[in-house]
Design a protein around this motif. Structure first.
Motif, PDB file in Angstrom:
ATOM      1  N   TRP A  69       0.808  -1.219   0.000  1.00 58.08           N
ATOM      2  CA  TRP A  69       0.000   0.000   0.000  1.00 58.08           C
ATOM      3  C   TRP A  69       0.847   1.278   0.000  1.00 58.08           C
ATOM      4  O   TRP A  69       0.288   2.373   0.019  1.00 58.08           O
ATOM      5  N   ILE A  70       2.158   1.172  -0.013  1.00 63.93           N
ATOM      6  CA  ILE A  70       3.018   2.344   0.209  1.00 63.93           C
ATOM      7  C   ILE A  70       2.816   3.432  -0.839  1.00 63.93           C
ATOM      8  O   ILE A  70       2.972   4.629  -0.561  1.00 63.93           O
ATOM      9  N   ALA A  71       2.454   3.065  -2.082  1.00 62.16           N
ATOM     10  CA  ALA A  71       2.303   4.064  -3.150  1.00 62.16           C
ATOM     11  C   ALA A  71       1.169   5.039  -2.870  1.00 62.16           C
ATOM     12  O   ALA A  71       1.148   6.152  -3.416  1.00 62.16           O
ATOM     13  N   THR A  72       0.237   4.642  -1.998  1.00 60.19           N
ATOM     14  CA  THR A  72      -0.890   5.529  -1.684  1.00 60.19           C
ATOM     15  C   THR A  72      -0.407   6.850  -1.094  1.00 60.19           C
ATOM     16  O   THR A  72      -0.968   7.917  -1.407  1.00 60.19           O
ATOM     17  N   LEU A  73       0.600   6.791  -0.234  1.00 56.31           N
ATOM     18  CA  LEU A  73       1.054   8.003   0.444  1.00 56.31           C
ATOM     19  C   LEU A  73       1.584   9.056  -0.524  1.00 56.31           C
ATOM     20  O   LEU A  73       1.098  10.197  -0.511  1.00 56.31           O
ATOM     21  N   ALA A 114      -1.928  25.469   6.787  1.00 59.26           N
ATOM     22  CA  ALA A 114      -2.971  24.448   6.905  1.00 59.26           C
ATOM     23  C   ALA A 114      -2.642  23.233   6.041  1.00 59.26           C
ATOM     24  O   ALA A 114      -2.818  22.076   6.478  1.00 59.26           O
ATOM     25  N   TYR A 115      -2.156  23.481   4.830  1.00 60.33           N
ATOM     26  CA  TYR A 115      -1.771  22.361   3.966  1.00 60.33           C
ATOM     27  C   TYR A 115      -0.598  21.592   4.564  1.00 60.33           C
ATOM     28  O   TYR A 115      -0.578  20.353   4.542  1.00 60.33           O
ATOM     29  N   CYS A 116       0.388  22.313   5.090  1.00 57.10           N
ATOM     30  CA  CYS A 116       1.557  21.648   5.682  1.00 57.10           C
ATOM     31  C   CYS A 116       1.144  20.790   6.883  1.00 57.10           C
ATOM     32  O   CYS A 116       1.604  19.649   7.042  1.00 57.10           O
ATOM     33  N   ALA A 117       0.282  21.344   7.729  1.00 61.55           N
ATOM     34  CA  ALA A 117      -0.189  20.582   8.893  1.00 61.55           C
ATOM     35  C   ALA A 117      -0.964  19.341   8.449  1.00 61.55           C
ATOM     36  O   ALA A 117      -0.814  18.257   9.048  1.00 61.55           O
ATOM     37  N   SER A 118      -1.756  19.476   7.405  1.00 62.44           N
ATOM     38  CA  SER A 118      -2.513  18.333   6.891  1.00 62.44           C
ATOM     39  C   SER A 118      -1.578  17.242   6.386  1.00 62.44           C
ATOM     40  O   SER A 118      -1.805  16.042   6.622  1.00 62.44           O
ATOM     41  N   LEU A 119      -0.530  17.636   5.688  1.00 60.47           N
ATOM     42  CA  LEU A 119       0.432  16.656   5.180  1.00 60.47           C
ATOM     43  C   LEU A 119       1.117  15.911   6.320  1.00 60.47           C
ATOM     44  O   LEU A 119       1.325  14.693   6.251  1.00 60.47           O
ATOM     45  N   THR A 125      -0.471   9.375  10.352  1.00 61.52           N
ATOM     46  CA  THR A 125      -1.534   8.365  10.434  1.00 61.52           C
ATOM     47  C   THR A 125      -1.290   7.209   9.471  1.00 61.52           C
ATOM     48  O   THR A 125      -1.616   6.050   9.788  1.00 61.52           O
ATOM     49  N   PHE A 126      -0.717   7.502   8.305  1.00 60.47           N
ATOM     50  CA  PHE A 126      -0.476   6.433   7.325  1.00 60.47           C
ATOM     51  C   PHE A 126       0.530   5.424   7.865  1.00 60.47           C
ATOM     52  O   PHE A 126       0.308   4.211   7.792  1.00 60.47           O
ATOM     53  N   PHE A 127       1.642   5.932   8.396  1.00 57.57           N
ATOM     54  CA  PHE A 127       2.660   5.003   8.893  1.00 57.57           C
ATOM     55  C   PHE A 127       2.259   4.351  10.215  1.00 57.57           C
ATOM     56  O   PHE A 127       2.746   3.262  10.549  1.00 57.57           O
ATOM     57  N   GLN A 147     -10.277   1.018   9.452  1.00 58.09           N
ATOM     58  CA  GLN A 147      -9.216   1.372  10.394  1.00 58.09           C
ATOM     59  C   GLN A 147      -9.354   2.850  10.786  1.00 58.09           C
ATOM     60  O   GLN A 147      -9.371   3.727   9.908  1.00 58.09           O
ATOM     61  N   PRO A 148      -9.404   3.175  12.072  1.00 56.06           N
ATOM     62  CA  PRO A 148      -9.590   4.564  12.516  1.00 56.06           C
ATOM     63  C   PRO A 148      -8.516   5.520  11.991  1.00 56.06           C
ATOM     64  O   PRO A 148      -8.834   6.650  11.588  1.00 56.06           O
ATOM     65  N   LEU A 149      -7.258   5.081  12.002  1.00 54.27           N
ATOM     66  CA  LEU A 149      -6.188   5.974  11.541  1.00 54.27           C
ATOM     67  C   LEU A 149      -6.313   6.271  10.046  1.00 54.27           C
ATOM     68  O   LEU A 149      -6.026   7.385   9.600  1.00 54.27           O
ATOM     69  N   ILE A 150      -6.726   5.270   9.284  1.00 58.49           N
ATOM     70  CA  ILE A 150      -6.927   5.502   7.844  1.00 58.49           C
ATOM     71  C   ILE A 150      -8.114   6.421   7.628  1.00 58.49           C
ATOM     72  O   ILE A 150      -8.115   7.261   6.713  1.00 58.49           O
ATOM     73  N   LEU A 151      -9.148   6.308   8.480  1.00 56.76           N
ATOM     74  CA  LEU A 151     -10.268   7.235   8.371  1.00 56.76           C
ATOM     75  C   LEU A 151      -9.825   8.664   8.621  1.00 56.76           C
ATOM     76  O   LEU A 151     -10.265   9.601   7.941  1.00 56.76           O
ATOM     77  N   VAL A 152      -8.936   8.855   9.610  1.00 54.80           N
ATOM     78  CA  VAL A 152      -8.386  10.196   9.863  1.00 54.80           C
ATOM     79  C   VAL A 152      -7.581  10.668   8.656  1.00 54.80           C
ATOM     80  O   VAL A 152      -7.715  11.820   8.213  1.00 54.80           O
ATOM     81  N   PHE A 153      -6.766   9.768   8.137  1.00 53.33           N
ATOM     82  CA  PHE A 153      -5.968  10.070   6.938  1.00 53.33           C
ATOM     83  C   PHE A 153      -6.867  10.549   5.801  1.00 53.33           C
ATOM     84  O   PHE A 153      -6.622  11.597   5.178  1.00 53.33           O
ATOM     85  N   LEU A 154      -7.907   9.792   5.510  1.00 53.94           N
ATOM     86  CA  LEU A 154      -8.807  10.127   4.405  1.00 53.94           C
ATOM     87  C   LEU A 154      -9.640  11.370   4.704  1.00 53.94           C
ATOM     88  O   LEU A 154      -9.910  12.183   3.809  1.00 53.94           O
ATOM     89  N   ALA A 155     -10.048  11.518   5.984  1.00 56.66           N
ATOM     90  CA  ALA A 155     -10.851  12.689   6.347  1.00 56.66           C
ATOM     91  C   ALA A 155     -10.052  13.970   6.152  1.00 56.66           C
ATOM     92  O   ALA A 155     -10.567  14.961   5.593  1.00 56.66           O
ATOM     93  N   VAL A 156      -8.807  13.981   6.601  1.00 58.35           N
ATOM     94  CA  VAL A 156      -7.960  15.167   6.423  1.00 58.35           C
ATOM     95  C   VAL A 156      -7.765  15.454   4.940  1.00 58.35           C
ATOM     96  O   VAL A 156      -7.873  16.608   4.488  1.00 58.35           O
ATOM     97  N   PHE A 157      -7.499  14.419   4.166  1.00 56.81           N
ATOM     98  CA  PHE A 157      -7.285  14.585   2.723  1.00 56.81           C
ATOM     99  C   PHE A 157      -8.520  15.167   2.049  1.00 56.81           C
ATOM    100  O   PHE A 157      -8.435  16.146   1.289  1.00 56.81           O
ATOM    101  N   LEU A 158      -9.704  14.576   2.331  1.00 54.18           N
ATOM    102  CA  LEU A 158     -10.923  15.032   1.663  1.00 54.18           C
ATOM    103  C   LEU A 158     -11.360  16.410   2.133  1.00 54.18           C
ATOM    104  O   LEU A 158     -11.866  17.212   1.336  1.00 54.18           O
ATOM    105  N   VAL A 159     -11.155  16.716   3.421  1.00 50.93           N
ATOM    106  CA  VAL A 159     -11.527  18.047   3.926  1.00 50.93           C
ATOM    107  C   VAL A 159     -10.663  19.120   3.269  1.00 50.93           C
ATOM    108  O   VAL A 159     -11.184  20.160   2.813  1.00 50.93           O
TER     109      VAL A 159
END
Length: 437
Positions: A69-73, A114-119, A125-127, A147-159
């Motif tokens: 899954w590493i390419a996702t990041l 905000a973008y830097c903090a999101s990254l 969360t990904f690692f 997975q909760p951490l992946i949900l956080v990952f995706l939520a930050v990305f989509l927001v």
């Protein structure tokens, strides 16, 4: 959709991004600016994202790092970086309070932080998440949504993607920019951002449903990738469309100017041409240089014809034009509208007639002198009549000469030259009869 089709589509997108990136990079070498630098980097990042997002690229990167899954990041980070940069460019191009520069910079800085903090949150969360099992690049959002951490990952990305795309769309709609290229980019930024938001609309419900154990919307989430691709195409056109349009117009104008160049350069003096007049201009490489060179040579040719300029064709053309306004049959024969030519079109037609007549006079004089390269000044001396448009600003010369080139073979010009030539032949006959008597 089969992996072969996905690979083909993604590599095609990558090729488009890399091609535009190279183009912007060449423009940056000629005119180094922060905007061009950001655009160049953005296009190369976008191209890399599509290479890694393709099934073959995704699997290759997973094999290299031993994590399927590493390419996702890098893909999601690359997407957010690209859209974040476009968002920041839009903020710089459309300040809400241009009279307060500091306010615009504070807004840009806030969004950049905000973008830097999101990254940072996404990377952590990904690692920290437990990523196991075979990887399907198009189904990451729904396969691991439990997975909760992946949900956080995706939520930050989509927001952040939602905030950036919708804010860019709103700013683009309200923008009042005088610079044509920036205005073109902003229009397409706005459209592409709305299309890209379709990715969020497809992915959000699919992720929520998958996190609750329902995978009926997984295919809807996969369909979101199509909106992302369409949005990227619109963004590419927004950042390069104005340049492409200008390039196409320059190619067109070189072709349009060719008959005028042949008339006042090739027919007047070989020394006026920078290159051999036998070779047609290259309309693929250095076309702007070629276009400027053509304009300079045409203006040189017009100056070389000054002593052969006569007001007879101009007067005849104006008279024929006036007559056609009251004679419907004549107007139709000359292909004129009911109101006749516009002032600019009329000036171009007069210029075309004057230049064609002057070239004819020059060639006739050369014939009488046995083909002399530099014929002597006519007996009447230097005329006081000037070619229309001699006081045109340099920035407007291209448009003026294009109008003249298009008017060279206009029926009104042809008719005027025919009448002037007929009158000239009649005068010459009368003089010969008088001399004989």
């Amino acid at each position: 959709m089969s992996e072969i089709l996905v690979n083909a589509a993604y590599f095609l997108m990558a090729a488009m991004f890399f091609a535009v990136g190279c183009w912007k990079g060449l423009a940056f070498t000629r005119e180094p600016t922060v905007t061009l630098a950001l655009m160049t980097v953005n296009f190369f990042i976008g191209g890399a994202v599509y290479v890694f997002a393709s099934p073959v690229g995704y699997q290759w990167l997973g094999a290299v790092f031993g994590q399927p899954w590493i390419a996702t990041l890098p893909i999601y980070i690359g997407i957010l970086v690209c859209y974040g940069k476009m968002h920041l460019l839009t903020l710089l191009w459309t300040p809400t309070h241009p009279e307060i520069p500091g306010r615009t910079m504070r807004t840009v800085t806030a969004w950049a932080l905000a973008y830097c903090a999101s990254l940072v949150v996404m990377i952590w969360t990904f690692f920290a998440a437990d990523l196991e099992g075979p990887a399907d690049p198009l189904r990451f959002n729904t396969e691991l949504a439990d997975q909760p951490l992946i949900l956080v990952f995706l939520a930050v990305f989509l927001v952040m993607l939602t905030s950036g795309t919708l804010n860019t769309w709103l700013r683009s709609r309200k923008a009042e920019v005088r610079n044509e290229k920036i205005a073109h980019a902003l229009r397409w930024f706005g459209r592409s951002m709305v299309v890209t938001f379709g990715y969020v609309l497809c992915s959000g419900p699919a992720i929520l449903a998958a996190s609750a154990g329902y995978h009926q919307l997984d295919s809807v989430g996969v369909m979101g990738a199509s909106f992302g691709m369409l949005g990227c195409v619109g963004t590419c056109y927004g950042l390069s469309g104005a340049a492409i349009s200008a390039w196409l117009r320059e190619r067109r104008d070189i072709a349009v100017l060719q008959p005028l160049w042949d008339q006042v350069v090739v027919e007047v003096d070989d020394q006026l041409s920078f290159s051999s007049h036998q070779a047609r201009p290259n309309r693929f490489i250095n076309i702007r240089w070629t276009l400027h060179r053509r304009i300079i040579e045409i203006l040189d040719g017009i100056r070389a014809l000054r002593k052969w300029i006569s007001d007879e064709p101009a007067q005849m053309l104006m008279a024929v034009h006036r007559q056609s306004l009251t004679d419907e049959a004549s107007r139709e024969r000359l292909g004129l509208a009911r109101t006749g030519l516009s002032p600019q079109e009329l000036e171009a037609a007069v210029t075309a007639a004057v230049l064609r007549y002057a070239v004819g006079q020059l060639k006739a004089s050369q014939g009488q002198q046995g083909g002399a390269a530099s014929p002597s000044l006519p007996e009447s001396g230097r005329p006081t009549f000037e070619v229309p448009g001699t006081s045109t600003a340099a920035s407007q010369e291209r448009q003026r000469l294009v109008r003249v080139a298009r008017a060279l073979n206009h029926p009104l010009v042809e008719e005027s030259l025919r009448l002037v030539t007929a009158d000239g032949n009649a005068d010459q006959t009368r003089q010969q009869v008088a001399s004989a008597a």
